[in-house]
Design a protein around this motif. Sequence first.
Motif, PDB file in Angstrom:
ATOM      1  N   ILE A  65       0.815  -1.219   0.000  1.00 30.29           N
ATOM      2  CA  ILE A  65       0.000   0.000   0.000  1.00 30.29           C
ATOM      3  C   ILE A  65       0.848   1.268   0.000  1.00 30.29           C
ATOM      4  CG2 ILE A  65      -1.963  -1.110   1.129  1.00 30.29           C
ATOM      5  CD1 ILE A  65      -1.032   0.109   3.762  1.00 30.29           C
ATOM      6  N   LYS A  66       2.162   1.109   0.056  1.00 31.04           N
ATOM      7  CA  LYS A  66       3.042   2.280   0.117  1.00 31.04           C
ATOM      8  C   LYS A  66       4.309   2.006  -0.670  1.00 31.04           C
ATOM      9  CE  LYS A  66       5.227   5.377   3.552  1.00 31.04           C
ATOM     10  NZ  LYS A  66       6.658   5.213   3.223  1.00 31.04           N
ATOM     11  N   VAL A  67       4.671   2.933  -1.543  1.00 28.16           N
ATOM     12  CA  VAL A  67       5.923   2.861  -2.290  1.00 28.16           C
ATOM     13  C   VAL A  67       6.590   4.225  -2.209  1.00 28.16           C
ATOM     14  CG1 VAL A  67       6.968   2.644  -4.584  1.00 28.16           C
ATOM     15  CG2 VAL A  67       5.213   1.014  -3.869  1.00 28.16           C
ATOM     16  N   ASP A  68       7.844   4.236  -1.786  1.00 26.93           N
ATOM     17  CA  ASP A  68       8.591   5.496  -1.639  1.00 26.93           C
ATOM     18  C   ASP A  68       9.463   5.806  -2.839  1.00 26.93           C
ATOM     19  OD1 ASP A  68       7.747   6.085   1.104  1.00 26.93           O
ATOM     20  OD2 ASP A  68       8.910   4.315   1.632  1.00 26.93           O
ATOM     21  N   ALA A  69       9.789   4.785  -3.632  1.00 26.45           N
ATOM     22  CA  ALA A  69      10.632   4.991  -4.809  1.00 26.45           C
ATOM     23  C   ALA A  69      10.452   3.807  -5.748  1.00 26.45           C
ATOM     24  CB  ALA A  69      12.101   5.126  -4.413  1.00 26.45           C
ATOM     25  N   VAL A  70      10.550   4.092  -7.058  1.00 25.23           N
ATOM     26  CA  VAL A  70      10.503   3.047  -8.077  1.00 25.23           C
ATOM     27  C   VAL A  70      11.825   3.053  -8.822  1.00 25.23           C
ATOM     28  CG1 VAL A  70       9.276   2.100 -10.057  1.00 25.23           C
ATOM     29  CG2 VAL A  70       8.014   3.410  -8.335  1.00 25.23           C
ATOM     30  N   LEU A  71      12.422   1.873  -8.962  1.00 27.46           N
ATOM     31  CA  LEU A  71      13.652   1.713  -9.711  1.00 27.46           C
ATOM     32  C   LEU A  71      13.334   0.929 -10.979  1.00 27.46           C
ATOM     33  CD1 LEU A  71      14.628   2.464  -6.860  1.00 27.46           C
ATOM     34  CD2 LEU A  71      16.431   0.747  -7.093  1.00 27.46           C
ATOM     35  N   TYR A  72      13.778   1.425 -12.113  1.00 29.57           N
ATOM     36  CA  TYR A  72      13.532   0.739 -13.384  1.00 29.57           C
ATOM     37  C   TYR A  72      14.827   0.175 -13.946  1.00 29.57           C
ATOM     38  CZ  TYR A  72       8.722   2.364 -13.733  1.00 29.57           C
ATOM     39  OH  TYR A  72       7.381   2.571 -13.513  1.00 29.57           O
ATOM     40  N   THR A  73      14.767  -1.103 -14.342  1.00 30.53           N
ATOM     41  CA  THR A  73      15.934  -1.742 -14.949  1.00 30.53           C
ATOM     42  C   THR A  73      16.083  -1.338 -16.408  1.00 30.53           C
ATOM     43  OG1 THR A  73      14.618  -3.710 -15.474  1.00 30.53           O
ATOM     44  CG2 THR A  73      15.850  -3.705 -13.383  1.00 30.53           C
ATOM     45  N   GLU A  94       2.402  13.992  -0.766  1.00 29.81           N
ATOM     46  CA  GLU A  94       2.434  15.408  -1.121  1.00 29.81           C
ATOM     47  C   GLU A  94       3.480  15.671  -2.200  1.00 29.81           C
ATOM     48  OE1 GLU A  94       0.376  17.719  -0.106  1.00 29.81           O
ATOM     49  OE2 GLU A  94      -0.705  16.286   1.163  1.00 29.81           O
ATOM     50  N   GLU A  95       4.560  14.883  -2.174  1.00 26.93           N
ATOM     51  CA  GLU A  95       5.651  15.055  -3.128  1.00 26.93           C
ATOM     52  C   GLU A  95       5.512  14.055  -4.274  1.00 26.93           C
ATOM     53  OE1 GLU A  95       7.955  17.431  -2.924  1.00 26.93           O
ATOM     54  OE2 GLU A  95       6.908  18.191  -1.140  1.00 26.93           O
ATOM     55  N   PRO A  96       6.087  14.353  -5.444  1.00 31.44           N
ATOM     56  CA  PRO A  96       6.080  13.400  -6.563  1.00 31.44           C
ATOM     57  C   PRO A  96       6.795  12.101  -6.183  1.00 31.44           C
ATOM     58  CG  PRO A  96       6.723  15.590  -7.311  1.00 31.44           C
ATOM     59  CD  PRO A  96       6.701  15.644  -5.817  1.00 31.44           C
ATOM     60  N   LEU A  97       6.461  11.037  -6.883  1.00 32.32           N
ATOM     61  CA  LEU A  97       7.048   9.723  -6.633  1.00 32.32           C
ATOM     62  C   LEU A  97       8.380   9.618  -7.377  1.00 32.32           C
ATOM     63  CD1 LEU A  97       6.756   6.859  -5.429  1.00 32.32           C
ATOM     64  CD2 LEU A  97       5.513   6.223  -7.527  1.00 32.32           C
ATOM     65  N   PRO A  98       9.512   9.472  -6.678  1.00 28.26           N
ATOM     66  CA  PRO A  98      10.814   9.396  -7.355  1.00 28.26           C
ATOM     67  C   PRO A  98      10.938   8.112  -8.173  1.00 28.26           C
ATOM     68  CG  PRO A  98      11.059   9.871  -5.004  1.00 28.26           C
ATOM     69  CD  PRO A  98       9.652   9.437  -5.213  1.00 28.26           C
ATOM     70  N   MET A  99      11.465   8.267  -9.395  1.00 24.04           N
ATOM     71  CA  MET A  99      11.707   7.129 -10.275  1.00 24.04           C
ATOM     72  C   MET A  99      13.156   7.177 -10.729  1.00 24.04           C
ATOM     73  SD  MET A  99       8.212   7.026 -12.519  1.00 24.04           S
ATOM     74  CE  MET A  99       6.625   6.807 -11.667  1.00 24.04           C
ATOM     75  N   TYR A 100      13.901   6.124 -10.424  1.00 23.49           N
ATOM     76  CA  TYR A 100      15.329   6.081 -10.686  1.00 23.49           C
ATOM     77  C   TYR A 100      15.623   5.106 -11.829  1.00 23.49           C
ATOM     78  CZ  TYR A 100      15.842   8.234  -6.050  1.00 23.49           C
ATOM     79  OH  TYR A 100      15.764   9.071  -4.957  1.00 23.49           O
ATOM     80  N   SER A 101      16.416   5.528 -12.795  1.00 25.23           N
ATOM     81  CA  SER A 101      16.866   4.647 -13.860  1.00 25.23           C
ATOM     82  C   SER A 101      17.897   5.396 -14.700  1.00 25.23           C
ATOM     83  CB  SER A 101      15.700   4.182 -14.726  1.00 25.23           C
ATOM     84  OG  SER A 101      16.123   3.139 -15.594  1.00 25.23           O
ATOM     85  N   SER A 102      18.297   4.762 -15.791  1.00 24.78           N
ATOM     86  CA  SER A 102      19.161   5.454 -16.749  1.00 24.78           C
ATOM     87  C   SER A 102      18.375   6.588 -17.393  1.00 24.78           C
ATOM     88  CB  SER A 102      19.633   4.478 -17.830  1.00 24.78           C
ATOM     89  OG  SER A 102      18.530   4.048 -18.617  1.00 24.78           O
ATOM     90  N   LYS A 103      19.083   7.576 -17.891  1.00 25.88           N
ATOM     91  CA  LYS A 103      18.408   8.688 -18.564  1.00 25.88           C
ATOM     92  C   LYS A 103      17.614   8.187 -19.760  1.00 25.88           C
ATOM     93  CE  LYS A 103      19.136  13.247 -20.616  1.00 25.88           C
ATOM     94  NZ  LYS A 103      18.281  12.954 -21.788  1.00 25.88           N
ATOM     95  N   ALA A 104      18.160   7.216 -20.500  1.00 17.53           N
ATOM     96  CA  ALA A 104      17.468   6.683 -21.675  1.00 17.53           C
ATOM     97  C   ALA A 104      16.133   6.062 -21.294  1.00 17.53           C
ATOM     98  CB  ALA A 104      18.356   5.661 -22.375  1.00 17.53           C
ATOM     99  N   CYS A 105      16.105   5.304 -20.201  1.00 14.39           N
ATOM    100  CA  CYS A 105      14.861   4.675 -19.758  1.00 14.39           C
ATOM    101  C   CYS A 105      13.856   5.721 -19.298  1.00 14.39           C
ATOM    102  CB  CYS A 105      15.149   3.677 -18.643  1.00 14.39           C
ATOM    103  SG  CYS A 105      13.667   2.852 -18.000  1.00 14.39           S
ATOM    104  N   LEU A 106      14.303   6.685 -18.528  1.00 10.48           N
ATOM    105  CA  LEU A 106      13.399   7.726 -18.040  1.00 10.48           C
ATOM    106  C   LEU A 106      12.857   8.569 -19.187  1.00 10.48           C
ATOM    107  CD1 LEU A 106      15.403   8.773 -14.866  1.00 10.48           C
ATOM    108  CD2 LEU A 106      13.257   7.479 -14.919  1.00 10.48           C
ATOM    109  N   ASP A 107      13.678   8.828 -20.190  1.00 12.61           N
ATOM    110  CA  ASP A 107      13.205   9.563 -21.363  1.00 12.61           C
ATOM    111  C   ASP A 107      12.125   8.779 -22.096  1.00 12.61           C
ATOM    112  OD1 ASP A 107      14.912  11.636 -20.827  1.00 12.61           O
ATOM    113  OD2 ASP A 107      16.392  11.116 -22.382  1.00 12.61           O
TER     114      ASP A 107
END
Length: 256
Positions: A65-73, A94-107
């Motif tokens: 029910i709670k996620v503080d960050a998402v990591l994408y492979t 209240e804050e956006p959900l951080p998503m971490y990955s390579s720039k290419a994946c996030l793009d």
Amino acid sequence: MTLTFLGTSTSVGIPVIGCNCASCRSSDPKNQRMRASVHLQTDTHSILVDSGPDLRQQALRHDLIKVDAVLYTHCHLDHITGFDELRAFCWGREEPLPMYSSKACLDELARIFSWAFSPSNTHKGYIKPKARPVGGPFFLGNTKVTPLPVMHASVETIGFRFDQDGQPSIAYIPDAKEIPEPTFALLEGLDHFIIDALRPAPHPTHLSLPEAVEISNRIQPKQTWLTHISHETDYRAEEAKLPENIRFAYDTLQLD
């Protein structure tokens, strides 16, 4: 620190639509595999790795029910198409959900889900992502997260290593065909090594079972877990041939 395998299959899941093979007809619950993803619960953070098409079912099954960050492979569809389900983890934030990955994946995420990343996305109840490109290790609370670049077809792909004082170290690489030498150096001293092992036969873009075993033997972690499993794998027959420190992961397995 607890890691839960939310899913351990390849892109089509098991059973496969329209398939009557032994794995797909099996009543063994370990042959019921959703698309590959893991959840890591630390003392400070709830971390999701990839948001595949089965995310809703996975979250309900594990009362997530709670996620503080998402990591994408990487941005292959079996790892990102549960993206819209992430809105459930934004409703109380209240804050956006951080998503971490390579720039290419996030793009690519921003291209596919442009409505979510748009500055005009101000509607309450929508997912609010915050792209955080990674170029090296970073911290989520007390947990050090190290990106692990690997070769997987032509798509830039990373795994992740998790280290926290007093806790077992874990590396997760669900999609790979080759591990570059600089990445091998980042895999030393592991307690748990989770690695792609699609099937016994060779595959052009994924590690086969023998290739995954060879990598495990080189790294020498305390325990190796095989994931991203195809219905072409009779996991019971294959596991019987493996040493005790190499096992097949399965959906709902928890490493505490």
